[in-house]
Design a protein around this motif. Sequence first.
Motif, short mmCIF file in Angstrom:
data_model
loop_
_atom_site.label_atom_id
_atom_site.label_comp_id
_atom_site.label_asym_id
_atom_site.label_seq_id
_atom_site.Cartn_x
_atom_site.Cartn_y
_atom_site.Cartn_z
N TYR A 1 0.57 16.19 0.83
CA TYR A 1 1.06 14.99 1.50
C TYR A 1 2.55 14.79 1.28
O TYR A 1 3.03 13.68 1.17
CB TYR A 1 0.29 13.74 1.05
CG TYR A 1 -1.17 13.82 1.40
CD1 TYR A 1 -1.63 13.33 2.62
CD2 TYR A 1 -2.08 14.38 0.54
CE1 TYR A 1 -2.97 13.41 2.96
CE2 TYR A 1 -3.42 14.46 0.87
CZ TYR A 1 -3.85 13.98 2.09
OH TYR A 1 -5.18 14.06 2.43
N THR B 1 -3.59 13.42 -10.84
CA THR B 1 -4.85 12.75 -11.10
C THR B 1 -5.96 13.33 -10.24
O THR B 1 -5.71 14.01 -9.25
CB THR B 1 -4.73 11.24 -10.81
OG1 THR B 1 -4.42 11.07 -9.44
CG2 THR B 1 -3.67 10.60 -11.68
N LEU C 1 0.81 -1.23 0.00
CA LEU C 1 0.00 0.00 0.00
C LEU C 1 0.83 1.27 0.00
O LEU C 1 0.52 2.22 -0.71
CB LEU C 1 -0.94 0.00 1.21
CG LEU C 1 -2.00 -1.08 1.23
CD1 LEU C 1 -2.77 -1.03 2.54
CD2 LEU C 1 -2.93 -0.93 0.05
N VAL D 1 -2.23 10.86 -2.88
CA VAL D 1 -2.17 9.66 -2.03
C VAL D 1 -2.71 8.45 -2.79
O VAL D 1 -2.08 7.38 -2.81
CB VAL D 1 -2.94 9.87 -0.71
CG1 VAL D 1 -3.01 8.59 0.08
CG2 VAL D 1 -2.28 10.96 0.11
N MET D 2 -3.85 8.60 -3.43
CA MET D 2 -4.43 7.48 -4.17
C MET D 2 -3.54 7.11 -5.36
O MET D 2 -3.42 5.93 -5.69
CB MET D 2 -5.84 7.81 -4.64
CG MET D 2 -6.87 7.74 -3.54
SD MET D 2 -6.86 6.19 -2.63
CE MET D 2 -7.28 5.03 -3.88
N ALA D 3 -2.91 8.09 -5.99
CA ALA D 3 -2.01 7.79 -7.11
C ALA D 3 -0.82 6.97 -6.62
O ALA D 3 -0.41 6.00 -7.26
CB ALA D 3 -1.54 9.08 -7.77
N SER E 1 -7.95 11.74 -8.29
CA SER E 1 -8.07 11.10 -6.98
C SER E 1 -7.06 11.63 -5.98
O SER E 1 -7.14 11.32 -4.81
CB SER E 1 -7.92 9.58 -7.12
OG SER E 1 -6.68 9.27 -7.71
N ILE F 1 -0.73 5.07 -3.86
CA ILE F 1 -1.20 3.75 -3.44
C ILE F 1 -1.47 2.86 -4.65
O ILE F 1 -1.10 1.69 -4.66
CB ILE F 1 -2.45 3.88 -2.54
CG1 ILE F 1 -2.06 4.46 -1.19
CG2 ILE F 1 -3.14 2.53 -2.35
CD1 ILE F 1 -3.21 4.76 -0.26
N LYS F 2 -2.07 3.43 -5.71
CA LYS F 2 -2.32 2.65 -6.93
C LYS F 2 -1.01 2.16 -7.53
O LYS F 2 -0.89 1.01 -7.96
CB LYS F 2 -3.09 3.48 -7.95
CG LYS F 2 -4.56 3.62 -7.64
CD LYS F 2 -5.24 4.48 -8.68
CE LYS F 2 -6.67 4.76 -8.31
NZ LYS F 2 -7.33 5.65 -9.27
#
Length: 151
Positions: A78, A89, A37, A94-96, A91, A98-99
């Motif tokens: 972040y 992106t 993650l 953070v989501m980038a 999202s 994690i992806k």
Amino acid sequence: MPPRRKSKQKRSRRKSLTSLIDVGTSVVVANATTNALFGTNVWEFFTAGWFGRPNATNSWRLSLNELVMGAIDPSSNYGMSMTAGGFGTQSGPVMAAIKKNIKDNGAQAVVTVIGAPIAAKLLKRVARKPIRDMNKMLKWSGVQSATGVKL
């Protein structure tokens, strides 16, 4: 008239001991999960940015400090650069991250999360006698009762 039954004496329960094999398995699973993650191990995830340790800024790795500080001040992105590839992106950074980490490390993490407990169970079964002998030695030496640890 039948005789009265004597009351059973209450036995004091023994304190349950902590298994080092189970602790090791938990650490391996936690490392695999945080690597999948957040792109880092458990120790770095929890300590980076705290206790005078530097953050891994402008990278795909995330730490708890970056997540907390980003939640407090979202304009900090972040600790990531918004111009870096993929961070712009919808999202969010953070989501980038994690992806990307799941894409890079997800398969290995799934194998580790499934395989580590199986390997630990197999180790306990195969090495039952040596583990029992080692636990006896720990008990005789007094280490087991003092620390509450077993193999």
